[in-house]
Design an enzyme around this catalytic site. Structure first.
Site, mmCIF file in Angstrom:
data_model
loop_
_atom_site.group_PDB
_atom_site.id
_atom_site.type_symbol
_atom_site.label_atom_id
_atom_site.label_comp_id
_atom_site.label_asym_id
_atom_site.label_seq_id
_atom_site.Cartn_x
_atom_site.Cartn_y
_atom_site.Cartn_z
ATOM 1 N N GLU A 135 0.759 -0.791 -5.116
ATOM 2 C CA GLU A 135 -0.352 0.174 -5.141
ATOM 3 C C GLU A 135 0.268 1.528 -5.497
ATOM 4 O O GLU A 135 0.808 2.229 -4.647
ATOM 5 C CB GLU A 135 -1.050 0.210 -3.778
ATOM 6 C CG GLU A 135 -2.309 1.078 -3.755
ATOM 7 C CD GLU A 135 -2.020 2.519 -3.391
ATOM 8 O OE1 GLU A 135 -2.042 3.370 -4.321
ATOM 9 O OE2 GLU A 135 -1.767 2.810 -2.218
ATOM 10 N N ASP B 22 0.842 -1.195 0.000
ATOM 11 C CA ASP B 22 0.000 0.000 0.000
ATOM 12 C C ASP B 22 0.879 1.248 0.000
ATOM 13 O O ASP B 22 1.876 1.317 0.713
ATOM 14 C CB ASP B 22 -0.908 -0.017 1.234
ATOM 15 C CG ASP B 22 -1.941 1.085 1.202
ATOM 16 O OD1 ASP B 22 -2.759 1.091 0.269
ATOM 17 O OD2 ASP B 22 -1.915 1.941 2.097
ATOM 18 N N ASP C 272 -11.108 1.686 -0.968
ATOM 19 C CA ASP C 272 -11.240 3.126 -0.732
ATOM 20 C C ASP C 272 -12.263 3.777 -1.656
ATOM 21 O O ASP C 272 -12.605 4.948 -1.463
ATOM 22 C CB ASP C 272 -9.890 3.828 -0.926
ATOM 23 C CG ASP C 272 -8.966 3.661 0.268
ATOM 24 O OD1 ASP C 272 -9.483 3.452 1.385
ATOM 25 O OD2 ASP C 272 -7.742 3.734 0.088
#
Length: 501
Positions: free
Chosen positions: A345, A298, A398
């Site tokens: 990501e 991430d 998200d």
């Protein structure tokens, strides 16, 4: 490393159906694996699996290496002889479609405490030996974590930098004394980690035996109030006097927020990490690869340059970009662990330098279809601009669900979407984007379960920038039908993503 053409589903374990108010590693988790196999998927992607803190966010955990013991299945504890049927009677009437964390957690804790006490008196020699081996094998993170949690309880839940100075600064004599005083509490926290990893290992074994790989998630940053920062303060940017974060992590203003996102995590002291040959990061990757097959990193861009916000700021606006030694880090990890099964990501403000770092190590980047239709044909999220070494999502945790996104889309986005698709099918916009993802040239395609089910805004998992009201969505038992699985299987085969073929 590039991956073969394949597909999977994004679903966090808290979202499983369960009579205990929160998804767990029991029967419904195995049924989900069966659904993945039936629909010819290869991947199950989860969010971070650590023990969550304030706000119940899996991205703000008390440890980067421990597991979330609220995912332990009480039914499996019953099977193991550590609970009895009466322990599971008279449960509250929990909501079926979301997690009420304030109701669930006290009930779960009471059951885990009872199981721990029974383990002390009922465990046979095999169980005791397995527990001892677990504690020895995981001791490099488990000992600090269990002591941290026991101390945190004794300090009324206060963040570690507000503890008595001798405990906050880890004075050896003070810690030795507290280890003796809190021996029972320390044992409990080791026990629940043992049970989490025992149950998770069994589930992962079942998944792997059925052709399913698990994609885990490493957040680049760890919570300030965590065992990691408390035990390793020298590798974080902390105020030497107070222990607070001197430089906080976040991102500048972007798609999600006009004031940016101020996460509050301390950024790393990369100079110190370099001196230590990145030992903590190597241990973190080793720990992660113990219980997942592939790692999604991430906020990957933070390994090339990160947004650092000074202590005292209330938004992320007044931060600055600081270079990070990403190349040196990943070269060091690769020398120790070999070629890494990593997804990057790479969303947000991505520069040529970030892309170069990603491509140097052949990490697939992410493409999100919900970002594809708001600008011109040069938009990198449009499928005709993809490279093969990429993973495409209809949306992420998200984002809103695809149905929710479409309902809220502006006229310009809708017009571009209609032009791209040619028409909207009667199957629903969610199936149009699923088909678009699966048909793209990206090697991997991941679909959130909410999109497979055609759910709207009510099923959204997270609203970035908001501290409460997230992470609670759950699906109800029975929705993963044979018909749904066959429909997904048909598209998976048609678009060349059938790994069994």
């Amino acid at each position: 490393m590039p991956f073969p053409r394949s597909s999977g589903i994004l679903l966090h374990p808290t979202s499983f159906p369960s009579r205990f108010g929160i998804g767990d590693l029991g029967l419904e988790a195995y049924r989900f694996i069966d659904f993945l196999k039936q629909s010819h998927q290869q991947y199950w992607q989860v969010l971070p699996l650590g023990p969550t803190g304030y706000g119940n966010s899996p991205y703000m955990c008390y440890s980067a290496m421990a597991g979330n013991y609220f995912l332990i299945s009480p039914d499996k504890l019953l099977d193991e002889g550590l609970l009895i049927a009466e322990d599971l009677a008279d449960l509250p009437d929990f909501p079926a479609n979301h997690v009420d964390f304030s109701e669930v957690l006290p009930v779960k804790v009471n059951l885990l405490i009872k199981a721990c006490e029974d383990f002390k008196t009922k465990a046979n020699s095999t169980q005791k030996a397995a527990f001892a081996k677990f504690c020895a094998d995981k001791g490099y993170w488990l000992n600090n974590y269990a002591l941290f949690m026991a101390l945190k309880d004794s300090q009324n839940g206060e963040s570690w930098h507000n503890w008595e100075p001798k405990l906050a600064r880890r004075e050896p004599a003070a810690l030795d004394q507290m280890e003796q005083e809190l021996a029972e509490e320390i044992f409990y926290y080791k026990f629940v980690q043992y049970e989490f990893f025992r149950q998770w290992t069994e589930l992962k074994k079942y998944a792997n035996e059925n052709g399913i790989d698990i994609i885990g998630d490493i957040p680049i940053y760890v919570s300030h109030d965590s065992a990691d920062v408390w035990a390793n303060p020298e590798i974080f940017a902390l105020d030497e006097e107070t222990g607070a974060a001197a430089l906080m992590a976040g991102v500048p203003p972007d798609y999600f927020s006009a004031t940016g996102q101020l996460w509050g995590n301390p950024v790393y002291n990369w100079e110190e990490l370099q001196k230590q040959d990145f030992k903590w990061w190597i241990l973190r990757f080793e720990a992660m690869l113990d219980y997942v097959d592939i790692i999604r990193i991430d906020h990957f861009r933070g390994f090339e340059a990160y947004w650092a916000v000074p202590q005292g700021e209330e938004t992320a606006i007044n931060g600055k970009w600081v270079e990070a030694p990403g190349v040196e880090l990943f070269e060091t990890i690769r020398k120790r662990l070999g070629k890494l099964p990593v997804l990057a990501e790479d969303l947000g403000i991505i520069t040529p330098e970030v892309e170069a770092l990603r491509d140097q190590f052949e990490f697939p980047g992410m493409k999100v279809l919900q970002f594809a239709f708001g600008s011109d044909p040069g938009n990198s999220f449009l499928p005709f601009n993809y490279t093969r070494n990429a993973v495409v999502y209809t949306g992420t945790h998200d984002n809103d669900t695809t149905v929710g996104w479409f309902n809220a889309a502006n006229d310009y986005e809708r017009q571009n979407l209609f032009l791209y698709l040619g028409c909207i099918s009667p199957d629903g916009i969610n199936w149009d984007l699923i088909r678009l993802a699966l048909s793209s040239i990206a090697n991997q395609a991941i679909i959130p379960l909410q999109d497979l089910l055609g759910l709207g805004n009510e099923a959204r998992m997270n609203f970035p920038g908001t501290a409460e009201g997230n992470w609670g969505w759950r699906y109800q038992s029975g929705v993963l039908t044979q018909e749904l699985g066959d429909r997904l299987k048909t598209l998976t085969i048609r678009f060349g993503r059938d790994y069994r073929g």
